[in-house]
Design a protein around this motif. Structure first.
Motif, PDB file in Angstrom:
ATOM      1  N   ASN A 107      69.822 -50.935  -8.409  1.00  0.00           N
ATOM      2  CA  ASN A 107      69.731 -51.817  -7.248  1.00  0.00           C
ATOM      3  C   ASN A 107      68.624 -52.834  -7.505  1.00  0.00           C
ATOM      4  N   VAL A 108      68.970 -54.119  -7.528  1.00  0.00           N
ATOM      5  CA  VAL A 108      67.990 -55.133  -7.940  1.00  0.00           C
ATOM      6  C   VAL A 108      67.350 -55.880  -6.776  1.00  0.00           C
ATOM      7  N   HIS A 109      67.711 -55.523  -5.516  1.00  0.00           N
ATOM      8  CA  HIS A 109      67.129 -56.264  -4.395  1.00  0.00           C
ATOM      9  C   HIS A 109      67.299 -55.462  -3.115  1.00  0.00           C
ATOM     10  N   SER A 110      66.176 -55.017  -2.542  1.00  0.00           N
ATOM     11  CA  SER A 110      66.259 -54.228  -1.324  1.00  0.00           C
ATOM     12  C   SER A 110      64.964 -54.349  -0.533  1.00  0.00           C
ATOM     13  N   HIS A 111      65.072 -54.166   0.795  1.00  0.00           N
ATOM     14  CA  HIS A 111      63.911 -54.223   1.684  1.00  0.00           C
ATOM     15  C   HIS A 111      63.834 -52.928   2.498  1.00  0.00           C
ATOM     16  N   PRO A 112      63.543 -51.818   1.871  1.00  0.00           N
ATOM     17  CA  PRO A 112      63.570 -50.535   2.590  1.00  0.00           C
ATOM     18  C   PRO A 112      62.458 -50.377   3.621  1.00  0.00           C
ATOM     19  N   PHE A 113      61.416 -51.214   3.561  1.00  0.00           N
ATOM     20  CA  PHE A 113      60.317 -51.066   4.512  1.00  0.00           C
ATOM     21  C   PHE A 113      60.681 -51.558   5.901  1.00  0.00           C
ATOM     22  N   SER A 114      61.716 -52.380   6.017  1.00  0.00           N
ATOM     23  CA  SER A 114      61.981 -53.010   7.308  1.00  0.00           C
ATOM     24  C   SER A 114      63.413 -52.888   7.787  1.00  0.00           C
ATOM     25  N   GLU A 115      64.371 -52.990   6.886  1.00  0.00           N
ATOM     26  CA  GLU A 115      65.764 -53.129   7.303  1.00  0.00           C
ATOM     27  C   GLU A 115      66.324 -51.942   8.087  1.00  0.00           C
ATOM     28  N   PRO A 116      65.938 -50.693   7.791  1.00  0.00           N
ATOM     29  CA  PRO A 116      66.520 -49.596   8.576  1.00  0.00           C
ATOM     30  C   PRO A 116      66.296 -49.731  10.078  1.00  0.00           C
ATOM     31  N   ALA A 117      65.215 -50.398  10.487  1.00  0.00           N
ATOM     32  CA  ALA A 117      64.910 -50.525  11.916  1.00  0.00           C
ATOM     33  C   ALA A 117      65.704 -51.637  12.593  1.00  0.00           C
ATOM     34  N   ASN A 118      66.471 -52.396  11.829  1.00  0.00           N
ATOM     35  CA  ASN A 118      67.305 -53.450  12.421  1.00  0.00           C
ATOM     36  C   ASN A 118      68.680 -52.936  12.834  1.00  0.00           C
ATOM     37  N   LYS A 119      68.910 -51.654  12.623  1.00  0.00           N
ATOM     38  CA  LYS A 119      70.208 -51.079  12.979  1.00  0.00           C
ATOM     39  C   LYS A 119      70.445 -51.209  14.482  1.00  0.00           C
TER      40      LYS A 119
END
Length: 489
Positions: free
Chosen positions: A67-79
């Motif tokens: 996986n070459v591009h991810s924002h795990p620090f923030s994106e889960p909370a946008n669900k």
């Protein structure tokens, strides 16, 4: 202590790497053997000593996804918030009006990251590029999940904002940018010397429109000094395209080229809006050819853009022209198999040509393409000398059947549901579809609380003072009760 040799025998299928032909191939009925963290044998006929024999009957061995591009620090909370809303007057993007309002507080990044990591591991990702903001404990937190990670601490000199929902402004602060630069370099150096041996690094000037020319050049210089790459968000929004043209009289690709950073050391996060993209229609340039000839790579994340009616034109076109493309999970859920499938579908629909989004395009982008971007020929493939990063797919899963073409069955039907076991660096991190390295329940509880706290203050950050439901109306209204139903006669 002697290094343990593990043999997974009699696998139904192995998606193996044929070095002579430089492509993945199926090997049926073979063995996958690894010693410590390195693959030593792929195929039939292994006659060496074995310390841990395992039965592979009923499974397919798949190379670990990169996986070459991810924002795990923030994106889960946008669900529940950003699946189908963007700014109507800002090119339908969610960048300027939504993400600035909903984004998690830094202290809640830990649980969000763990939830994302659990999703990634369960979908067969063994290597992650994490584009996050530098924070204490970040590198160790990643290492504890068991994943192989590349940290890309984002840094910038400006923040964007809107005061009216139809224009974007930038607040510049070079001193804050320099402070972020220094913090990023500190994290990069920490990652590169981490004792786990599983953590790498990338330089990360965050966005093309929030960093000045000198900032990019200095970041590239520091990346080259350390022998690493640089990644930035560019060509990701219609607003951004026209902002760069307004500032410089050049397209984003032309400007990156003019300042000397468009080249083999650069990874472009998203690379969608070139001058010939139908949603841009700016015929006064040759971005595609310029990108192709530069040697720069593209990180393709289809889901987050498909939600806003945007798509690269197209993964097949880029890869067939020789542009290196990798796959990323820029949003929730962090499901790499779903991204691979959607990359194929949106390319076919957008171009009206099924050959512009073939399975091989997306699967190779998610394996050998990502490995090439990270300069790791020992990842994204199963061959002697490669790292023991792989998944075991349950061929008996109902969604895998019939399994006439097992990779297609996985991508188009079963998705992560059929991935039973995952190994990173020779160590099992997922067993029977359960992540062994993360307390998922506790992390989820922390994520829920972090989102709750953030949503309470949405109106304080929104230019129009709207609350969360005002910005992102729910699918259906909530009522306390319904009218009395009529009695049945």
């Amino acid at each position: 202590m002697a290094t343990k040799t593990t043999r997974i025998a009699n696998l139904d299928h192995i998606v193996a790497w044929d070095d002579a032909e430089q492509r993945h191939v199926y090997l049926d009925g073979g063995d996958l053997v690894f010693r410590g963290n390195e693959v030593v044998h792929v195929g039939p006929g292994y006659a060496g000593p074995v310390d841990a024999p395992l039965d592979g009957k009923g499974f397919m061995a798949l190379p670990g996804l990169v996986n070459v591009h991810s924002h795990p620090f923030s994106e889960p909370a946008n669900k529940g918030l950003t699946e189908e809303y963007g700014s109507d007057k800002l090119g339908q993007s969610s960048l300027y009006e939504y993400l600035t309002v909903f984004g998690l507080a830094p202290e809640d990044a830990g649980p969000a990251m763990q939830v994302a990591m659990s999703e990634l591991l369960k979908s067969g990702v063994t290597t992650l590029t994490d584009l996050s903001i530098a924070r204490e404990g970040w590198v160790d937190d990643l290492a504890r999940t068991g994943i192989r990670a590349v940290v890309c601490p984002m840094m910038r000199q400006a923040v964007w904002f809107t005061k009216n929902g139809h224009t974007v402004d930038y607040a510049w602060d070079e001193k804050a940018g320099q402070k972020a630069f220094e913090a990023s370099m500190k994290v990069i150096d920490e990652a590169m010397r981490h004792p786990s041996g599983r953590i790498g690094a990338m330089a990360g000037p965050a966005q093309i429109d929030t960093c000045r020319e000198g900032f990019f050049r200095e970041a590239l210089q520091e990346a080259r000094r350390r022998g690493i790459q640089m990644q930035t968000h560019a060509c990701q929004a219609i607003v951004e395209f026209h902002e760069i043209v307004r500032r410089h009289g050049k397209t984003p690709i032309e400007w990156l080229d003019s300042i000397g950073v468009l080249g083999p050391d650069l990874v472009i996060g998203h690379g969608i809006f070139l001058n010939d993209h139908p949603q841009i229609h700016y015929p006064h340039g040759n971005d595609f050819e310029r990108l192709r000839d530069s040697g720069a790579a593209v990180a393709h994340c289809p889901t987050v853009f498909a939600r806003r009616a945007m798509v690269m034109n197209s993964i097949g076109r880029y890869m067939d022209a020789g542009i290196t493309v990798g796959i990323g999970t820029d949003t929730f859920p962090h499901n790499m198999i779903d991204e691979i499938r959607l990359a194929c579908y949106v390319a076919r629909v957008f171009t009206g040509n099924y050959k512009m989004g073939m399975t091989r395009h997306a699967f190779e982008a998610a394996t050998i393409g990502g490995a090439k971007i990270l300069r790791r020929p020992d990842l994204g493939r199963l061959a002697p000398g490669c790292k023991a990063d792989f998944s075991l797919v349950d061929m008996s899963h109902p969604y895998m059947q019939p399994s006439h073409e097992p990779v297609r069955s996985l991508i188009y039907s079963a998705s992560e549901r059929a991935i039973r076991h995952v190994y990173v660096d020779g160590i099992q991190v997922v067993k029977d579809s359960k992540v062994l390295t993360i307390d998922v329940e506790a992390a989820t509880a922390g994520l829920i609380e972090g989102q709750r706290k953030r949503l309470e203050t949405v109106s304080e950050r929104d230019w129009a003072g709207r609350d969360a439901d005002g910005l992102s109306p729910p699918v259906y209204a909530t009522k306390e009760r319904l009218p009395q139903s009529r009695p049945v006669s």
